[in-house]
Design a protein around this motif. Structure first.
Motif, short mmCIF file in Angstrom:
data_model
loop_
_atom_site.label_atom_id
_atom_site.label_comp_id
_atom_site.label_asym_id
_atom_site.label_seq_id
_atom_site.Cartn_x
_atom_site.Cartn_y
_atom_site.Cartn_z
N ALA A 98 32.20 37.19 43.65
CA ALA A 98 30.94 36.52 43.35
C ALA A 98 30.41 35.77 44.56
N ASP A 99 31.29 35.06 45.27
CA ASP A 99 30.87 34.27 46.44
C ASP A 99 30.31 35.16 47.55
N ARG A 100 30.87 36.37 47.68
CA ARG A 100 30.47 37.28 48.76
C ARG A 100 29.43 38.31 48.30
N SER A 101 29.00 38.21 47.05
CA SER A 101 27.97 39.11 46.50
C SER A 101 28.34 40.58 46.65
N VAL A 102 29.58 40.91 46.37
CA VAL A 102 30.00 42.31 46.37
C VAL A 102 29.33 43.00 45.17
N PRO A 103 28.72 44.15 45.37
CA PRO A 103 27.93 44.76 44.29
C PRO A 103 28.73 45.22 43.08
N VAL A 104 29.99 45.68 43.29
CA VAL A 104 30.74 46.30 42.19
C VAL A 104 32.18 45.79 42.18
N LEU A 105 32.67 45.47 40.99
CA LEU A 105 34.09 45.16 40.79
C LEU A 105 34.61 46.07 39.68
N VAL A 106 35.64 46.85 39.98
CA VAL A 106 36.35 47.63 38.96
C VAL A 106 37.68 46.94 38.73
N ASN A 107 37.85 46.41 37.55
CA ASN A 107 39.03 45.60 37.25
C ASN A 107 39.90 46.30 36.22
N ALA A 108 41.17 46.45 36.54
CA ALA A 108 42.09 47.12 35.62
C ALA A 108 42.25 46.34 34.32
N SER A 109 42.42 47.07 33.25
CA SER A 109 42.83 46.54 31.97
C SER A 109 43.60 47.66 31.28
#
Length: 297
Positions: A98-109
């Motif tokens: 969020a702080d670095r404004s990365v466009p995409v996060l794919v988070n494992a679940s």
């Protein structure tokens, strides 16, 4: 595309990094040990530290962190390890994204989110279940909320059991099945939501590049199977009979709480979100996935 991966040394992370690099993408790795290459950046989730250079200019981050669910008996201490190895790193990484404004996060679940669903087919719209695994997955996904709140397209990849040539469930079961000791577990009617390693990697890549994918996404093949059918297909793949039955009481004595949550119960999850984007699977049946895994072993 520049992709930063946390948890890149595991089964899925290793395959994903290799596939992305083979297609010419830049892959950087977050590591907790001292860095050993130009593609590595240090992070320390326990202290809330992430080398900002790992995220500056990144197109996406993939978070695959987490101790193995079935690696050890579930003592109170190990259950805490399972939580701490997922929730803390995800929270730290999501805030950094969020702080670095990365466009995409794919988070494992994981499909453990749904708890024990019996014969009921579950999709991404189905509610969270009960039990330790369901609570773990729910809190794991919530830890990524800061990235989504900041405008990052956040995909919560609820994976099924990954069928791979080595490692994972198949790596642990293969010696038993090849020795003719394979058999169904309990009554054999519990469902297994599975996905081949090739399709798991392809699902993550789809999550990276498909704008329509956001929120929960089931990374599972479209045809979940019962434990009885899985056992028969695996025996056929290794050319061995599977006459044995391991009673539930024996499993509970051997592995404790893990037996009830992850062995004797299961989920019949289907990949509605992926298929809605036109995603097609290389391996649609468990028999095909197991045959492919055996050829690659």
């Amino acid at each position: 595309m520049r992709v930063t991966i946390a948890g890149s040394s595991g089964l899925i992370g290793t395959a994903l990094a290799a596939a992305l690099r083979a297609d010419g993408h830049q892959v950087d790795r977050l590591v907790r040990r001292p860095v050993a290459g130009r593609d590595e950046f240090r992070w320390d989730p326990e202290r809330g530290r992430v080398d900002s250079r790992a995220l500056d200019g990144a197109d996406a981050v993939v978070n695959l962190c987490g101790a193995g669910i079935g690696d050890r008996r579930w003592s109170g201490a190990y259950k805490q390890v399972l939580r701490d190895s997922r929730i803390v790193p995800t929270d730290v990484l999501a805030h950094a994204v969020a702080d670095r404004s990365v466009p995409v996060l794919v988070n494992a679940s994981a499909v453990g989110f749904y708890g024990d669903t019996g014969d009921l087919v579950v999709t991404e719209d189905s509610p969270a279940g009960s039990g330790f695994l369901a609570g773990l997955c729910r809190d794991w996904e919530r830890a990524a909320a800061s990235a989504a709140a900041a405008g990052t397209r956040t995909v919560l990849l609820r994976s099924g059991t990954v069928i791979a040539p080595s490692g994972g469930l198949i790596g642990r079961l293969r010696p038993l099945f090849r020795a003719g000791l394979g058999g169904r577990l309990g009554n054999g009617r519990q469902f297994l939501s599975w996905i081949s390693l090739d399709d798991e990697v392809r699902a993550i890549r789809a999550a990276l590049t498909t704008p329509e994918l956001s929120g929960p996404v089931n990374a599972t093949a479209p045809n979940p199977v019962t434990n009885r059918d899985f056992t028969g297909a695996f025996g056929h793949a290794v050319h061995r009979p599977t006459p044995w039955v391991v009673p539930g009481v024996v499993l509970r004595a051997a592995v404790g709480e893990f037996a009830d949550e992850a062995v004797l119960h299961g989920q019949r999850a289907v990949p509605r979100a992926l298929e809605a984007t036109g995603f097609t699977f290389l391996h649609n049946t468990i028999a095909d996935a197991l045959r492919t895994a055996e050829r690659g072993h």
